[in-house]
Design a protein around this motif. Structure first.
Motif, PDB file in Angstrom:
ATOM      1  N   LEU A  77       0.831  -1.202   0.000  1.00 61.31           N
ATOM      2  CA  LEU A  77       0.000   0.000   0.000  1.00 61.31           C
ATOM      3  C   LEU A  77       0.866   1.252   0.000  1.00 61.31           C
ATOM      4  O   LEU A  77       0.526   2.265  -0.629  1.00 61.31           O
ATOM      5  N   GLY A  78       2.013   1.183   0.690  1.00 56.65           N
ATOM      6  CA  GLY A  78       2.912   2.325   0.715  1.00 56.65           C
ATOM      7  C   GLY A  78       3.393   2.712  -0.674  1.00 56.65           C
ATOM      8  O   GLY A  78       3.535   3.899  -0.982  1.00 56.65           O
ATOM      9  N   GLY A  79       3.622   1.721  -1.533  1.00 63.70           N
ATOM     10  CA  GLY A  79       4.028   2.015  -2.901  1.00 63.70           C
ATOM     11  C   GLY A  79       2.936   2.699  -3.691  1.00 63.70           C
ATOM     12  O   GLY A  79       3.190   3.626  -4.465  1.00 63.70           O
ATOM     13  N   VAL A  80       1.692   2.239  -3.515  1.00 61.15           N
ATOM     14  CA  VAL A  80       0.557   2.866  -4.205  1.00 61.15           C
ATOM     15  C   VAL A  80       0.429   4.329  -3.773  1.00 61.15           C
ATOM     16  O   VAL A  80       0.250   5.228  -4.601  1.00 61.15           O
ATOM     17  N   MET A  81       0.532   4.572  -2.461  1.00 62.91           N
ATOM     18  CA  MET A  81       0.389   5.936  -1.957  1.00 62.91           C
ATOM     19  C   MET A  81       1.537   6.830  -2.434  1.00 62.91           C
ATOM     20  O   MET A  81       1.332   8.016  -2.709  1.00 62.91           O
ATOM     21  N   ALA A  82       2.740   6.272  -2.531  1.00 69.75           N
ATOM     22  CA  ALA A  82       3.886   7.074  -2.971  1.00 69.75           C
ATOM     23  C   ALA A  82       3.753   7.517  -4.415  1.00 69.75           C
ATOM     24  O   ALA A  82       4.393   8.496  -4.823  1.00 69.75           O
ATOM     25  N   LEU A  91       6.402  11.205   4.089  1.00 72.20           N
ATOM     26  CA  LEU A  91       7.508  11.126   5.041  1.00 72.20           C
ATOM     27  C   LEU A  91       7.232  11.974   6.278  1.00 72.20           C
ATOM     28  O   LEU A  91       7.530  11.561   7.405  1.00 72.20           O
ATOM     29  N   ARG A  92       6.671  13.154   6.076  1.00 74.12           N
ATOM     30  CA  ARG A  92       6.351  14.011   7.219  1.00 74.12           C
ATOM     31  C   ARG A  92       5.300  13.352   8.107  1.00 74.12           C
ATOM     32  O   ARG A  92       5.426  13.332   9.338  1.00 74.12           O
ATOM     33  N   ALA A  93       4.235  12.820   7.492  1.00 68.28           N
ATOM     34  CA  ALA A  93       3.157  12.209   8.268  1.00 68.28           C
ATOM     35  C   ALA A  93       3.667  11.012   9.073  1.00 68.28           C
ATOM     36  O   ALA A  93       3.351  10.867  10.263  1.00 68.28           O
ATOM     37  N   VAL A  94       4.476  10.158   8.427  1.00 68.24           N
ATOM     38  CA  VAL A  94       5.006   8.983   9.117  1.00 68.24           C
ATOM     39  C   VAL A  94       5.920   9.406  10.258  1.00 68.24           C
ATOM     40  O   VAL A  94       5.870   8.843  11.367  1.00 68.24           O
ATOM     41  N   ALA A  95       6.766  10.420  10.016  1.00 67.80           N
ATOM     42  CA  ALA A  95       7.689  10.878  11.061  1.00 67.80           C
ATOM     43  C   ALA A  95       6.936  11.466  12.251  1.00 67.80           C
ATOM     44  O   ALA A  95       7.313  11.262  13.408  1.00 67.80           O
ATOM     45  N   VAL A  96       5.849  12.198  11.984  1.00 67.29           N
ATOM     46  CA  VAL A  96       5.045  12.763  13.075  1.00 67.29           C
ATOM     47  C   VAL A  96       4.401  11.646  13.892  1.00 67.29           C
ATOM     48  O   VAL A  96       4.433  11.665  15.133  1.00 67.29           O
ATOM     49  N   GLY A 129       3.650   2.462   9.882  1.00 68.28           N
ATOM     50  CA  GLY A 129       4.197   3.657   9.247  1.00 68.28           C
ATOM     51  C   GLY A 129       5.442   3.367   8.433  1.00 68.28           C
ATOM     52  O   GLY A 129       5.657   3.942   7.363  1.00 68.28           O
ATOM     53  N   SER A 130       6.263   2.430   8.926  1.00 73.50           N
ATOM     54  CA  SER A 130       7.518   2.124   8.231  1.00 73.50           C
ATOM     55  C   SER A 130       7.268   1.551   6.841  1.00 73.50           C
ATOM     56  O   SER A 130       8.101   1.710   5.940  1.00 73.50           O
ATOM     57  N   GLY A 131       6.118   0.880   6.654  1.00 77.10           N
ATOM     58  CA  GLY A 131       5.809   0.345   5.335  1.00 77.10           C
ATOM     59  C   GLY A 131       5.639   1.423   4.280  1.00 77.10           C
ATOM     60  O   GLY A 131       5.766   1.153   3.086  1.00 77.10           O
ATOM     61  N   PHE A 132       5.344   2.645   4.716  1.00 72.58           N
ATOM     62  CA  PHE A 132       5.179   3.756   3.767  1.00 72.58           C
ATOM     63  C   PHE A 132       6.486   4.496   3.506  1.00 72.58           C
ATOM     64  O   PHE A 132       6.593   5.247   2.541  1.00 72.58           O
ATOM     65  N   THR A 133       7.479   4.307   4.375  1.00 71.44           N
ATOM     66  CA  THR A 133       8.663   5.156   4.336  1.00 71.44           C
ATOM     67  C   THR A 133       9.562   4.868   3.144  1.00 71.44           C
ATOM     68  O   THR A 133       9.933   5.789   2.392  1.00 71.44           O
ATOM     69  N   TYR A 134       9.959   3.600   2.947  1.00 74.49           N
ATOM     70  CA  TYR A 134      10.937   3.293   1.904  1.00 74.49           C
ATOM     71  C   TYR A 134      10.440   3.658   0.505  1.00 74.49           C
ATOM     72  O   TYR A 134      11.173   4.303  -0.258  1.00 74.49           O
ATOM     73  N   PRO A 135       9.196   3.279   0.104  1.00 71.16           N
ATOM     74  CA  PRO A 135       8.747   3.683  -1.236  1.00 71.16           C
ATOM     75  C   PRO A 135       8.722   5.192  -1.425  1.00 71.16           C
ATOM     76  O   PRO A 135       9.086   5.699  -2.487  1.00 71.16           O
ATOM     77  N   ALA A 136       8.286   5.923  -0.377  1.00 68.88           N
ATOM     78  CA  ALA A 136       8.218   7.377  -0.499  1.00 68.88           C
ATOM     79  C   ALA A 136       9.613   7.986  -0.616  1.00 68.88           C
ATOM     80  O   ALA A 136       9.847   8.882  -1.433  1.00 68.88           O
TER      81      ALA A 136
END
Length: 458
Positions: A77-82, A91-96, A129-136
């Motif tokens: 899902l992180g790849g789709v969102m990226a 990246l900002r949202a995940v870091a927050v 959250g980490s699942g979204f980080t690498y693709p983004a």
């Protein structure tokens, strides 16, 4: 490209440090460094916080499994969102979220209300959250750096991970825990995460490199369609499919023996203990850092697909010696070489994705790469023990050292990689393949038309 930035930059901003000419990248790299430092400290603090709460190995496993399960659940899902949302926003949202999650743990610990189930929930949230980080992150880099600097940036990231997350972060956290408490180490982690958020907020907005037209399709159905398109692109692109299949087998073959069996080889054959195991693992991490920075110092090889896959395949050969080693120094040297050969081609791989995958597809392809690692790493660890018990550790390491080379050659030949890499040169001998990058005050946000994939080889 306007080279005014490079012309006026200090002499030391050359080679693997050349991406630091750009202010956007300096902010991003500093944020990544703080995040990796916090992640390394979190891993250590989490274990000792569980122990302080009276938990044992089962509780630690439960917390770790929650984090890993969260990453696995959102990797695709992180790849789709990226590919749909400006990556800097992700990246900002995940870091927050990560900062708030650690802050909650700190507050509960200070109030003496913290329990193991709280840590499980927080670890799950951080994993999701980490699942979204690498693709983004992977999809963002080509928007703020010129193509010829991507290899250096990937090398810097490859160096930071073992040195900061696996060495510096745990070392500082361990010292803080020894001097004060696990809660104090969690405070350090929270401060690092908050500082990382501040750096991301200081970056200028970076829009998608290719804007998506609004459509009437339902968001869920549209996301499923995007994910399917990512798989279709992978299957129809021979070099990508062959490399991912090879990487899957590679991880399955080597990660379990390295993480699970090496401690027993050290204990049973070399007569070592926990300190020797730490030395061996440090050798593997330092080798990875050396390999990443060394590769970042060079241009993309002309035969980049061949070099990358052979590096991975032949670089596993030292594992043969691990299974029969009788001294800790022999094991340390062997895994140091494996660390170099494992991480150096990762720099090529990350750059290759960023330069050859169409911009609108890069997040999904990066998430497929991330998903492969997440799926096959625990499976490799689960199989390493039973396989070693059945055939012996020596035979297990023999297979881990020799089979990857055979599969690498098969991948290169069957996917016709030599022909493909010559047809799509990335050696930077002329202008950047994917357009100009702009200066420090003018980041790359241009849309790039999709690239037609090469037909699947028969």
């Amino acid at each position: 490209m306007n080279d005014s930035t490079s012309a006026t930059s200090p002499g030391w901003l050359r080679g693997p440090l050349r991406p630091f000419r750009f202010g956007q990248y300096r902010l991003l790299a500093a944020s990544v460094t703080l995040s990796l430092f916090g992640a390394g400290g979190w891993l250590i603090a989490l274990v000792w916080q569980v122990i302080a709460l009276g938990g044992g190995p089962g509780a630690v496993s439960m917390v770790s499994a929650a984090s890993a399960g969260g990453m696995l659940a959102t990797a695709l899902l992180g790849g789709v969102m990226a590919d749909r949302i400006p990556q800097l926003r992700i990246l900002r949202a995940v870091a927050v979220v990560r900062t708030l999650a650690v802050g909650v743990v700190v507050a509960l610990a200070v109030a003496s209300w913290l329990e193991v189930w709280h840590l499980v929930l927080v670890a799950l949230a951080i994993g999701l959250g980490s699942g979204f980080t690498y693709p983004a992150y992977s999809a963002l880099l080509p928007s703020i750096l010129p193509g010829r600097d991507l290899m250096a940036a990937n090398g810097v990231e490859g160096m930071l991970r073992p040195m900061i997350m696996q060495a510096a972060g745990p070392a500082v956290a361990s010292a803080v825990i020894a001097a004060w408490s696990p809660g104090a180490a969690l405070v350090v982690v929270c401060v690092c995460e908050a500082a990382g958020v501040a750096l991301l907020l200081a970056m200028r907005p970076v829009p998608l490199r290719q804007e998506r037209p609004a459509g009437p399709e339902h968001p869920v159905r549209s996301a499923v369609t995007d994910l399917r398109d990512g798989f279709v692109y992978m299957v129809r692109t021979p070099w990508l499919l062959a490399t991912l299949l090879f990487a899957s087998v590679l991880i399955l073959l080597i990660m379990g023996p390295i993480d699970v069996l090496v401690p027993f080889v050290i204990k049973d054959r070399a007569g070592g203990g926990p300190g020797d195991h730490a030395i061996v693992m440090a050798a593997f991490g330092i080798g990875g850092a050396v390999g990443s920075m060394a590769m970042a110092s060079f241009r993309m090889p002309r035969r980049y697909l061949t070099v990358m896959n052979l590096f991975w395949g032949l670089g596993c050969a030292p594992l043969v010696f691990v299974g029969f080693a009788t001294h800790v120094a022999q094991i340390a040297v062997a895994v140091f070489v494996v660390g170099i050969c494992f991480s150096a081609p990762m720099v090529i791989w990350g750059t290759l994705l960023q330069r050859r995958v169409p911009p609108h597809m890069l997040g999904r392809v990066s998430s497929l790469d991330f998903f492969v690692s997440l799926v096959f790493m625990p499976l490799s660890m689960a199989l390493a023990g039973p396989v070693s018990a059945a055939v012996g550790s020596g035979t297990t390491f023999l297979a881990a050292g020799l089979i990857p080379a055979v599969i690498a050659v098969l991948a290169i030949v069957l996917a016709k990689m030599p022909k493909d890499e010559l047809a799509h040169p990335l050696d930077d001998r002329g202008d950047d393949e994917d357009g100009s990058a702009g200066t420090d005050d003018e980041p790359r946000n241009e849309a790039v038309p999709p690239v037609e994939p090469v037909p699947v080889c028969t």
